[in-house]
Each structure stands twice: as C-alpha cells, then as structure tokens.
Design a protein around this motif. Structure first.
Motif, short mmCIF file in Angstrom:
data_model
loop_
_atom_site.label_atom_id
_atom_site.label_comp_id
_atom_site.label_asym_id
_atom_site.label_seq_id
_atom_site.Cartn_x
_atom_site.Cartn_y
_atom_site.Cartn_z
N ARG A 193 0.84 -1.21 0.00
CA ARG A 193 0.00 0.00 0.00
C ARG A 193 0.87 1.25 0.00
NH1 ARG A 193 -3.71 -1.80 -2.23
NH2 ARG A 193 -4.20 -3.90 -1.57
N CYS A 252 0.81 -2.86 -4.86
CA CYS A 252 -0.46 -3.30 -5.49
C CYS A 252 -0.70 -2.49 -6.75
CB CYS A 252 -1.61 -3.07 -4.51
SG CYS A 252 -3.23 -3.29 -5.25
N ILE A 253 -0.70 -3.16 -7.91
CA ILE A 253 -0.84 -2.41 -9.17
C ILE A 253 -2.25 -1.83 -9.32
CG2 ILE A 253 -1.58 -4.23 -10.79
CD1 ILE A 253 0.76 -3.09 -12.65
N CYS A 398 -7.44 -11.94 -3.27
CA CYS A 398 -6.42 -11.05 -2.70
C CYS A 398 -6.55 -11.03 -1.18
CB CYS A 398 -6.62 -9.63 -3.24
SG CYS A 398 -5.62 -8.40 -2.39
N TYR A 400 -4.61 -8.95 0.62
CA TYR A 400 -3.77 -7.80 0.99
C TYR A 400 -4.51 -6.46 1.01
CZ TYR A 400 -0.34 -11.40 0.58
OH TYR A 400 0.33 -12.58 0.76
N THR A 402 -7.96 -5.81 0.08
CA THR A 402 -9.11 -5.53 -0.77
C THR A 402 -10.22 -6.51 -0.41
OG1 THR A 402 -8.29 -6.99 -2.48
CG2 THR A 402 -7.70 -4.67 -2.67
N CYS A 449 2.89 -6.11 -7.17
CA CYS A 449 2.09 -7.29 -6.88
C CYS A 449 1.10 -7.42 -8.03
CB CYS A 449 1.33 -7.13 -5.56
SG CYS A 449 0.15 -8.48 -5.29
N GLY A 451 -0.84 -10.34 -8.10
CA GLY A 451 -1.42 -11.59 -7.64
C GLY A 451 -2.80 -11.90 -8.20
N CYS A 452 -3.65 -10.89 -8.29
CA CYS A 452 -5.02 -11.19 -8.74
C CYS A 452 -5.07 -11.56 -10.22
CB CYS A 452 -5.95 -10.03 -8.42
SG CYS A 452 -5.28 -8.43 -8.77
N TYR A 457 2.25 -12.65 -5.80
CA TYR A 457 1.96 -11.53 -4.92
C TYR A 457 3.22 -10.76 -4.55
CZ TYR A 457 -2.57 -13.80 -4.72
OH TYR A 457 -3.79 -14.35 -5.07
S1 SF4 Z 1 -3.58 -9.33 -5.40
FE1 SF4 Z 1 -4.26 -7.69 -6.79
S2 SF4 Z 1 -5.57 -6.33 -5.55
FE2 SF4 Z 1 -4.41 -7.65 -4.12
S3 SF4 Z 1 -2.58 -6.45 -3.59
FE3 SF4 Z 1 -2.01 -7.75 -5.33
S4 SF4 Z 1 -2.43 -6.48 -7.16
FE4 SF4 Z 1 -3.49 -5.54 -5.42
#
Ligand code: SF4
Length: 462
Positions: A193, A252-253, A398, A400, A402, A449, A451-452, A457
């Motif tokens: 973040r 987090c993108i 996610c 992290y 959200t 990140c 990850g989604c 991640y």
């Molecule tokens: S998984 Fe997606 S929404 Fe969660 S922190 Fe990573 S980029 Fe952001």
C-alpha cells in the motif's frame, strides 16, 4: 442494505500530522476529505492534549462525522492521526471505527491502519493468552493491543511500534501516535500500500496519497520505503530506519488501475499518466472500428482519453455521474437496488445516440454491473458498444487489503472472455494484457504485486 458496485474496495486511508502550529485537527480533517475515496463508511481523528489523547470518530463521511463543535473540541493540538474506513475485515460497527485508541498502564496510543494482516488469528491468540481483551473485531484493534503489549516491557512508543510491526504479516500502512508527542508512520516490507511524507514550514504530515498533501498545502518530501518506520516529533523527522523485512517486494498495481486518485503520485509515478498509458496501450492491443470513445466514471475516464488519443477517435462524455452518491450506498428495496447503476450513472444521449462507441472501464471483478452499464448505453441509442478493460482478467483472490471474496465469485475465474462479452451484451470485449499493464505503469520505483492476475503476490528480492 448496502449495495456495493462491481469494484474492488480498499481498506482505508491513513493520515498523520506532527506540526509546529496548533492546528493538527483541522489539517487532518482537510487531509481526510482528500482521501475520502479510499473509504466512506467511517472516519475519525485523534489528537494529543498534554499527556492525553482525545478523539472523535463515527460512521459516515468525513463531512458528516465532524461538525464545528467536534472540531473545536479537538483544536489546539500539534499532533494528530486520522482515518477513513471501508470495512472488509471486522464488521462496520462503531467499535471498529478508527483511530483505535488503546489505554495501557502508562499511557494511550492511537492507531490507524490501511491494509490486511494475514497472521491476525495467531496474534489474537497470543494476546488473548496473556489476558488481553478486545473491544473491537478489526485488525487494527489487534495491532493497537500488540503495540501496547510491547510497551509494557519496552516503555517506548517507537520501539513498541517496531516490535509489533515486526510480528505483522500481510499488507499494512500505519500511522501511530503516542502521548509522548511522536507521530509514527510504518509501511509493510512488501510495499503493498502507498504511504508518503509531506513537508512544509508547518511541519510533517504522512498520508496514503499525495492528493492529501496538495490539499493541505504540503510538498511531497518522499514516499515511505517498504519496511520503513519514520518518526516525526515537533514538526520534524527525528528518526527513520528500515527494520522490517520480507522476501518479496511489490506495490499493489490496482492502486494505479482503480484505487488512487488520478492527481496522486505514488512511488514516483503519476496515477493519471499510468491510466492514460493503459488506454493508449489498449488502443494498440485491441483496436476497433468505432465513432467515439468514452469512459465509465471515474477511473475509466483517463484510460478512455488515452485510447482516444492513440486511436484518433474523438473522446466524448458518455455518462453523467451523480457525485452525491458514495461508492457504497444504501437502497432499502429490491426495486431501488435494481435501479442503482441508473441512479449513479446516466448516459449522455446526445453523445451516444446512433454511435458505435468504445467504452473503457478499469476492471471486471464479479461481473454484476458491467452489463447494466452497457444496457444504459444501448437504451440511450448506441448502435454498437465495444468494451475495453484497462486491467487483465481478475482470476485470483487477494489477501492484501481488498474485499475480493472467494475466487468462485470472480467472473473471469469461471467464464471465458467471450462468455463475459455475451453476459454483458457487448459487441466486443477486450482486456489489456498483463505485459501491457505493467508497461503502462513503468516509471514506478517499485516492482508490482500482480497476484489477482497471475497468482504472484510480489517479486522475490535478490
Ligand atoms: S492481489 Fe491484486 S488487488 Fe491484491 S494487492 Fe495484489 S495487485 Fe493488489
């Protein structure tokens, strides 16, 4: 009943102020107004008064929570922390509204969190085993208790914050204020973040986004580094170190795709520029024969401008957005809920009628509202609707910070792109590639990140 749009939601915004002038409460209020987009369910401000901490917090928007009387009660302080909340972990009850103010043997601390702690159950158990009881169910309450727990032996706010933060896993940005006049900012070692530092002749402030620094008349000094703890006192930074470690690194993108304000700059990259470049990239990757381009407000607008620029198609305003409805809003009846998208967005028929229109949106998460948006354009007379999405298919959950639920709720996890196109009744549907998204965000000082989209991640540190 709350109705939430088909978007991800952040777990909040944090703010902190260490000033040379006694107006920390009003400055924090201004900062929170600028950060309201990160959470609209509750807001709070805590200030120091001598050796005590005063606070006011409640459910509602910042402008609803604070009135002249409450601001007068908080006025006259040099230090403050503040918070706006979107609840994903811990219910949206009054007890969970932040700042969490914790009393312990020798004082009080106020703590604000943006993020999500993945080992919270373990920490909760550890504290419960030594007799700590909890008034709230939020992750922030556990963090505040952990800091207080360490303070019993360390007797120093700064050391206690470092000790507590070293035990946390997951995504977290914290602002913490003790009775000793120190305001402390912490960013998790992965850097999930954003958190930045502002400076002016008034002193130092910490905020989730630079838009809050601008609003308060402060200049960006720098971002807080992943794993860093920064301590401000009497309006100056008195200490900073990077004691928190992790094996991975990655912002987090989605901060660039959707969460942050376009006028913010995060880790060296303008959010507006990133979204504009996403649109340009989309136009190159997924061109189409059309008459004009529009965006779904708010975070689809910059991508639409970029798409229009790159494709040479005119950019038009496709929707008018009712700005007096927040991201989460209450509709008591099913009929009102069904009409919710319409209440928020109304197509501008003059720009849409008889047109083959490209519509840019930032993401498709659960797939619950995209079809309604296209339906509105068709009813307004659009001849063709070509949907372009400035993030790749969202297929993983996610942890992290959200509010993505189970992967089974993510439409792209169990439907093909063509099935989603059919579900939405779009003429064509295309997503930006992952490579295209990362490319559009080049200029950020950190890796991402993702990850989604791909299950990774963050990237492994060397
Ligand atoms: S998984 Fe997606 S929404 Fe969660 S922190 Fe990573 S980029 Fe952001």
């Amino acid at each position: 009943m709350f109705l939430r749009s088909d978007k991800l939601h952040e777990e909040c915004a944090v703010f902190g102020a260490s000033l040379k002038t006694p107006d920390a409460a009003s400055l924090t209020y201004n900062g929170l107004i600028a950060l309201q987009h990160r959470g609209q369910e509750s807001a709070g401000i805590a200030v120091t008064e001598g050796n005590n901490i005063l606070y006011h917090k409640n459910e509602g928007l910042v402008s609803e929570v604070f009135d002249k009387k409450t601001m007068e009660r908080l006025s006259g302080s040099y230090n403050a922390v503040g918070h706006t909340r979107y609840s994903t972990k811990g219910s949206a009850t009054h007890a969970n509204v932040q700042p969490i103010v914790k009393e312990y043997l020798t004082g009080r601390i106020a703590v604000c969190l943006n993020g999500n702690i993945t080992n919270i159950d373990k920490l909760h158990e550890k504290l419960a085993a030594v007799g700590v009881s909890f008034a709230a169910s939020s992750h922030c309450d556990v963090i505040a208790a952990l800091i207080a727990y360490h303070n019993v032996t360390l007797n120093c706010t700064e050391k206690s914050v470092v000790a507590a933060a070293s035990e946390l896993e997951g995504a977290f940005c914290l602002t913490v204020m003790g009775c000793d006049g120190k305001v402390i900012a912490v960013r998790d070692p992965n850097g999930y973040r954003p958190l930045c530092i502002g400076k002016s002749e008034k002193g130092i402030i910490f905020a989730s986004e630079t838009s809050a620094l601008d609003t308060c008349g402060f200049e960006l000094l720098r971002d807080v580094k992943p794993g860093e703890v920064v301590v401000a006192q009497n309006g100056e930074i008195v200490n900073s170190s990077v004691p928190l470690e992790s094996e991975t690194l990655g912002l987090c993108i989605f901060e660039y795709v959707y969460f942050a304000r376009p006028d913010s700059v995060i880790d060296g990259l303008s959010v507006f520029k990133a979204r504009y470049e996403m649109g340009r990239r989309l136009a190159r990757e997924c061109p189409t024969d059309a008459d004009c381009v529009c965006g779904v407000p708010d975070s689809g607008l910059e991508a639409a401008m970029g798409y229009a620029f790159e494709s040479g198609l005119p950019y038009v305003s496709g929707f008018n957005k009712n700005r007096y409805i927040g991201r989460s809003f209450i509709f008591p009846t099913q009929a009102e809920r069904a009409n919710a998208v319409r209440m928020k967005l109304n197509p501008v028929a003059f720009n849409v009628e008889g047109k083959r229109i490209v519509v840019c949106d930032d993401s498709i998460v659960r797939g619950t509202t995209g079809g309604k948006t296209i339906d509105l354009l068709r009813k307004a007379g659009a001849k063709e609707v070509h949907l372009r999405i400035s993030s790749p298919p969202f297929i993983h959950s996610c942890s992290y910070g959200t509010d993505v639920g189970d992967e089974s709720t993510l439409v792209a996890n169990h439907k093909t792109i063509d099935e989603i196109r059919e579900l939405f009744n779009a003429d064509t549907l295309a997503y930006i590639s992952l490579e295209g998204l990362v490319d559009a965000c080049s200029g950020c000082n950190l890796p991402f990140c993702l990850g989604c989209f791909n299950g990774e991640y963050g990237v492994k540190k060397n």
